[in-house]
Design a protein around this motif. Structure first.
Motif, short mmCIF file in Angstrom:
data_model
loop_
_atom_site.label_atom_id
_atom_site.label_comp_id
_atom_site.label_asym_id
_atom_site.label_seq_id
_atom_site.Cartn_x
_atom_site.Cartn_y
_atom_site.Cartn_z
N HIS A 6 0.86 -1.18 0.00
CA HIS A 6 0.00 0.00 0.00
C HIS A 6 0.90 1.23 0.00
N PRO A 7 0.62 2.23 -0.87
CA PRO A 7 1.49 3.40 -0.94
C PRO A 7 1.61 4.14 0.39
N GLY A 8 0.56 4.12 1.19
CA GLY A 8 0.63 4.78 2.49
C GLY A 8 1.66 4.13 3.40
N ALA A 9 1.76 2.80 3.36
CA ALA A 9 2.75 2.09 4.17
C ALA A 9 4.16 2.41 3.69
N VAL A 10 4.35 2.46 2.38
CA VAL A 10 5.67 2.80 1.83
C VAL A 10 6.04 4.23 2.18
N LEU A 11 5.06 5.13 2.08
CA LEU A 11 5.32 6.53 2.42
C LEU A 11 5.75 6.66 3.88
N ARG A 12 5.11 5.91 4.76
CA ARG A 12 5.49 5.98 6.17
C ARG A 12 6.95 5.55 6.38
N GLU A 13 7.41 4.58 5.56
CA GLU A 13 8.82 4.19 5.64
C GLU A 13 9.72 5.34 5.21
N TYR A 14 9.34 6.04 4.15
CA TYR A 14 10.12 7.19 3.69
C TYR A 14 10.14 8.29 4.75
N LEU A 15 9.03 8.48 5.41
CA LEU A 15 8.94 9.56 6.40
C LEU A 15 9.71 9.22 7.68
N SER A 16 9.88 7.96 7.96
CA SER A 16 10.53 7.43 9.16
C SER A 16 10.07 8.19 10.42
N ASP A 17 10.88 9.07 10.95
CA ASP A 17 10.53 9.74 12.21
C ASP A 17 9.75 11.04 12.01
N ILE A 18 9.52 11.43 10.77
CA ILE A 18 8.79 12.67 10.50
C ILE A 18 7.30 12.40 10.64
N THR A 19 6.59 13.22 11.38
CA THR A 19 5.15 13.03 11.52
C THR A 19 4.45 13.41 10.22
N VAL A 20 3.24 12.92 10.04
CA VAL A 20 2.45 13.27 8.87
C VAL A 20 2.22 14.78 8.84
N THR A 21 1.98 15.36 9.99
CA THR A 21 1.76 16.81 10.07
C THR A 21 3.00 17.57 9.60
N GLU A 22 4.17 17.17 10.05
CA GLU A 22 5.42 17.83 9.65
C GLU A 22 5.70 17.63 8.16
N ALA A 23 5.47 16.42 7.67
CA ALA A 23 5.69 16.14 6.25
C ALA A 23 4.75 16.98 5.39
N ALA A 24 3.50 17.10 5.82
CA ALA A 24 2.54 17.92 5.07
C ALA A 24 2.99 19.38 5.04
N LEU A 25 3.48 19.87 6.16
CA LEU A 25 3.99 21.24 6.24
C LEU A 25 5.15 21.43 5.27
N ARG A 26 6.08 20.50 5.25
CA ARG A 26 7.23 20.58 4.36
C ARG A 26 6.84 20.49 2.89
N LEU A 27 5.79 19.71 2.60
CA LEU A 27 5.31 19.56 1.22
C LEU A 27 4.43 20.74 0.79
N GLY A 28 4.01 21.54 1.75
CA GLY A 28 3.15 22.68 1.44
C GLY A 28 1.71 22.29 1.19
N VAL A 29 1.26 21.23 1.87
CA VAL A 29 -0.12 20.76 1.74
C VAL A 29 -0.71 20.56 3.14
N THR A 30 -2.01 20.38 3.21
CA THR A 30 -2.63 20.09 4.50
C THR A 30 -2.36 18.63 4.88
N ARG A 31 -2.53 18.33 6.14
CA ARG A 31 -2.37 16.96 6.61
C ARG A 31 -3.35 16.03 5.89
N ALA A 32 -4.58 16.51 5.73
CA ALA A 32 -5.61 15.72 5.04
C ALA A 32 -5.20 15.45 3.59
N ALA A 33 -4.60 16.44 2.94
CA ALA A 33 -4.18 16.26 1.54
C ALA A 33 -3.10 15.18 1.45
N LEU A 34 -2.17 15.18 2.39
CA LEU A 34 -1.12 14.16 2.37
C LEU A 34 -1.73 12.78 2.58
N LEU A 35 -2.68 12.69 3.47
CA LEU A 35 -3.32 11.40 3.72
C LEU A 35 -4.11 10.91 2.50
#
Length: 83
Positions: A6-35
């Motif tokens: 599942h792409p979400g599981a793979v993405l979580r591996e890429y993010l490692s210790d970065i929270t979804v909220t922090e990753a969304a901020l860095r990507l310039g999108v909302t948390r919901a958009a990243l999800l």
């Protein structure tokens, strides 16, 4: 066919210790958009390509394979051939 990752599981591996909220901020999108990567968004795939050094195609193909696998497990009504 096998059960693809599942792409979400793979993405979580890429993010490692970065929270979804922090990753969304860095990507310039909302948390919901990243999800919503689970929906196979081309725009999100392009952002992940840029942010992670992956390819947008990888994310979209992964999503497609996952959806096809899931759909193959669900019962479907019989189909009458068109030809």
């Amino acid at each position: 066919m096998h059960n693809p990752a599942h792409p979400g599981a793979v993405l979580r591996e890429y993010l490692s210790d970065i929270t979804v909220t922090e990753a969304a901020l860095r990507l310039g999108v909302t948390r919901a958009a990243l999800l919503r990567i689970l929906n196979g968004s081309a725009g999100m795939a392009l952002r992940l390509e840029q942010a992670l050094g992956t390819s947008a195609e990888m994310w979209l193909e992964m999503q497609l394979k996952h959806e096809l696998w899931q759909a193959s497990l669900r019962p479907r009504a019989p189909v009458v051939p068109l030809g």
